[in-house]
Enzyme design. Structure first.
Site, short mmCIF file in Angstrom:
data_model
loop_
_atom_site.label_atom_id
_atom_site.label_comp_id
_atom_site.label_asym_id
_atom_site.label_seq_id
_atom_site.Cartn_x
_atom_site.Cartn_y
_atom_site.Cartn_z
CE1 TYR A 1 -35.17 -2.02 0.00
CE2 TYR A 1 -35.68 -2.25 -2.39
CZ TYR A 1 -35.21 -1.35 -1.21
OH TYR A 1 -34.76 -0.21 -1.51
CG HIS B 1 -36.14 2.42 -9.13
ND1 HIS B 1 -35.51 1.22 -8.95
CD2 HIS B 1 -36.75 2.69 -8.00
CE1 HIS B 1 -35.58 1.16 -7.72
NE2 HIS B 1 -36.16 1.84 -7.03
#
Length: 315
Positions: free
Chosen positions: A210, A104
């Site tokens: 997730y 990221h």
């Protein structure tokens, strides 16, 4: 991928190579590229050209003390010739703080239409909470004032916050700045970037963690800026461009997004502050970057080893 004024292309590879492709010949490596911290999502990132054509900007992942790393942006001049090279490479922005992990980074860039600001996407480095910390660069869009030569002309500011992992940052023909970012499990977002706005990550999202853990949607927090469009299931955006060409005049002003999962090109219509998906064109491989050629054709770069540069034109 960045287009030069003569139609040539600069292409970055994550391991650290900068390539110059011109006149339909074999791409050649540009000497003087920086040393990058390669691994995970890290390495050489974005490349864009200053409006003057006399400078380029590069972004990459840089190692720090211990097991930390962060995104950086540099300005350089491209020296043409038999062996192209970079001259006067100078880092002009460093992501603060450097943290552990290799994901990221975002580090996408765009120059404002008036040429006075360089905007930099600064990902939250998979740390989540710093996206809400006004004292951290993580999870922000950064604005850096620049002069006519593209050099820094003031201190960088945190322009907006609450972002996750921005992989597309572009100015529309009307001068407004848009970004597209990866959500968690679901919830990829297209956002109109406004100064001082908070886009809510990780407190709200149209996806979930997730692990399956629930995240409240934007509708529960009207104090946060909601996306103009979101995808669930995701499209995994790799890059985007506003179309202004002649080949598809009916697409002018629309957004074309390179998608990695499922692989393809996604066409989005902008209507004020809102957006709607108009069409989706499947491709064989993940599309990491997309650009408009001078004649209005599309140039797309496939992702991973063996990826190709493709030219898409009207039948």
């Amino acid at each position: 991928m960045a287009q030069l004024g003569d139609g040539a292309l600069l292409v970055t590879e994550k391991k650290g190579r900068l390539l110059l492709w011109q006149n339909s010949k074999q791409a050649v490596e540009v000497a003087g590229a920086p040393k990058v911290d390669y691994g995970g999502q890290g390495g050489l990132g974005d490349v864009i050209v200053h409006p003057s054509g006399k400078a380029i900007y590069l972004s990459w992942a840089e190692a720090g003390d211990g097991d930390t790393r962060g995104a950086v942006v540099a300005r350089a001049e491209l020296v043409h010739g038999a062996t192209p090279s970079l001259a006067n490479l100078e880092v002009i922005w460093r992501q603060t703080p450097k943290v552990t992990g290799r994901g990221h980074y975002s580090h996408r860039m765009a120059v404002s239409p008036d040429g006075k600001s360089l905007f930099i996407a600064s990902g939250e480095r998979q740390k989540m909470q710093p996206a809400q910390d006004p004292a951290s660069d993580l999870g922000k869009v950064i604005r850096l004032p620049i002069d006519a030569a593209g050099k820094p002309a003031g201190a960088a500011e945190r322009y907006s916050l609450g972002h996750r992992n921005i992989l597309g940052l572009q100015f529309a023909p009307d001068g407004r700045l848009w970004e597209i970012e990866h959500g968690p499990a679901g919830g990829d977002e297209l956002n109109l970037v406004r100064q001082g706005a908070n886009y809510g990550w990780p407190l709200v999202s149209e996806g979930k963690h997730y692990s399956g853990e629930f995240i409240p949607p934007h509708s529960t927090r009207p104090d946060f800026a909601a996306p103009a469009l979101f995808w669930n299931p995701v499209i995994a955006p790799g890059g985007m461009v506003f179309y202004t060409g002649r080949m598809w005049p009916e697409w002018r002003g629309q957004l074309l997004i390179g998608a990695m999962n499922p692989s393809g090109v996604v066409r989005v219509k902008i209507d004020g502050d809102k957006a709607s998906e108009e069409a989706r064109y499947p491709m064989d491989k993940r599309i990491r970057a997309i650009a408009q050629a001078p004649d209005g054709a599309l140039l797309v770069l496939e992702d991973k080893a063996g990826g190709r540069l493709l030219r898409l034109s009207r039948k």
